[in-house]
Design a protein around this motif. Sequence first.
Motif, PDB file in Angstrom:
ATOM      1  N   ALA A   1       0.831  -1.201   0.000  1.00  0.00           N
ATOM      2  CA  ALA A   1       0.000   0.000   0.000  1.00  0.00           C
ATOM      3  C   ALA A   1       0.870   1.257   0.000  1.00  0.00           C
ATOM      4  O   ALA A   1       0.566   2.243  -0.691  1.00  0.00           O
ATOM      5  CB  ALA A   1      -0.918   0.003   1.221  1.00  0.00           C
ATOM      6  N   LEU A   2       1.951   1.244   0.756  1.00  0.00           N
ATOM      7  CA  LEU A   2       2.858   2.384   0.782  1.00  0.00           C
ATOM      8  C   LEU A   2       3.525   2.587  -0.573  1.00  0.00           C
ATOM      9  O   LEU A   2       3.698   3.726  -1.030  1.00  0.00           O
ATOM     10  CB  LEU A   2       3.923   2.186   1.859  1.00  0.00           C
ATOM     11  CG  LEU A   2       3.448   2.369   3.299  1.00  0.00           C
ATOM     12  CD1 LEU A   2       4.519   1.893   4.268  1.00  0.00           C
ATOM     13  CD2 LEU A   2       3.121   3.839   3.565  1.00  0.00           C
ATOM     14  N   ALA A   3       3.880   1.490  -1.224  1.00  0.00           N
ATOM     15  CA  ALA A   3       4.508   1.596  -2.544  1.00  0.00           C
ATOM     16  C   ALA A   3       3.570   2.265  -3.531  1.00  0.00           C
ATOM     17  O   ALA A   3       3.975   3.118  -4.329  1.00  0.00           O
ATOM     18  CB  ALA A   3       4.911   0.208  -3.048  1.00  0.00           C
ATOM     19  N   VAL A   4       2.291   1.904  -3.497  1.00  0.00           N
ATOM     20  CA  VAL A   4       1.300   2.495  -4.407  1.00  0.00           C
ATOM     21  C   VAL A   4       1.075   3.964  -4.081  1.00  0.00           C
ATOM     22  O   VAL A   4       1.052   4.831  -4.971  1.00  0.00           O
ATOM     23  CB  VAL A   4      -0.034   1.727  -4.329  1.00  0.00           C
ATOM     24  CG1 VAL A   4      -1.124   2.458  -5.107  1.00  0.00           C
ATOM     25  CG2 VAL A   4       0.134   0.317  -4.859  1.00  0.00           C
ATOM     26  N   ALA A   5       0.905   4.281  -2.791  1.00  0.00           N
ATOM     27  CA  ALA A   5       0.630   5.665  -2.383  1.00  0.00           C
ATOM     28  C   ALA A   5       1.783   6.590  -2.746  1.00  0.00           C
ATOM     29  O   ALA A   5       1.573   7.702  -3.243  1.00  0.00           O
ATOM     30  CB  ALA A   5       0.355   5.716  -0.884  1.00  0.00           C
ATOM     31  N   LEU A   6       3.005   6.154  -2.509  1.00  0.00           N
ATOM     32  CA  LEU A   6       4.159   6.999  -2.791  1.00  0.00           C
ATOM     33  C   LEU A   6       4.422   7.109  -4.289  1.00  0.00           C
ATOM     34  O   LEU A   6       4.925   8.126  -4.762  1.00  0.00           O
ATOM     35  CB  LEU A   6       5.389   6.464  -2.068  1.00  0.00           C
ATOM     36  CG  LEU A   6       5.316   6.596  -0.538  1.00  0.00           C
ATOM     37  CD1 LEU A   6       6.432   5.813   0.124  1.00  0.00           C
ATOM     38  CD2 LEU A   6       5.392   8.062  -0.122  1.00  0.00           C
TER      39      LEU A   6
END
Length: 247
Positions: free
Chosen positions: A82-87
């Motif tokens: 999820a962090l990879a997608v958001a960033l």
Amino acid sequence: MNRTARLYALVEELRATAPRPLTVAALAARFEVSTRTVQRDLQALMEAGVPVRTAPGRGGGWSIDPEMTLPPIHFTADEASALAVALAAADGCTPYADAARTAAQKIAVSMTGRASAAAQELAARIVTLPSPSDSTVRTAVEHALTTKTVLRLSYIDAAGRESHRVVEPAGLLTADGRWYLIAWCRTRQAGRGFRLDRITGAAPTTEQAQPKDLTELLRDSAAAGAVHPTTLAPLTPSSRKPKAPLR
């Protein structure tokens, strides 16, 4: 130990001994690698924005500021993805995109195991179409919001008309993939929203802006129903009550 795990371990080793510095030789012996490898790893951490520093001379070495780093955070594979997608969504037009990029690098350094593998695998499958952006404008907007100072804008509206405004920034609004600066416009003597990609020039000032309530500025506008993202709720000071949806 692979390099990602070693970078994470280097940070934790420096945190454990802070503020006492460690020499490159001591770190190389600790991780059973060459001093050249340690030097490269420390340089990579510096480039990623991790607050490591070196002091030359007798008694010197490498250290880290523990107040500027996070303790170990254990992400699940889903959280890391999820962090990879958001960033990845923080492109050149997104406010604080540069900070998001360095944050992503720091998070990558801190992850190990399944979480790290999941984030890396997903990141390899995310692509973006670059959009033209003016980093000078974005930086000026970020600075004005952070320092609560007045901003001078050159702006082109939806009809193609250019105007020059003096504004007091209040906050940011995101809608349909666009970002807007919400501010009190001294020129119009009213709250206004300025789409960031339509701001053609932004000049910071040192004049302090008067505090403006974001809810009031959005009232009776097309964005009156805006709400605070639930993902930011943990960042809201506990002494403040969450605001009801804007009407």
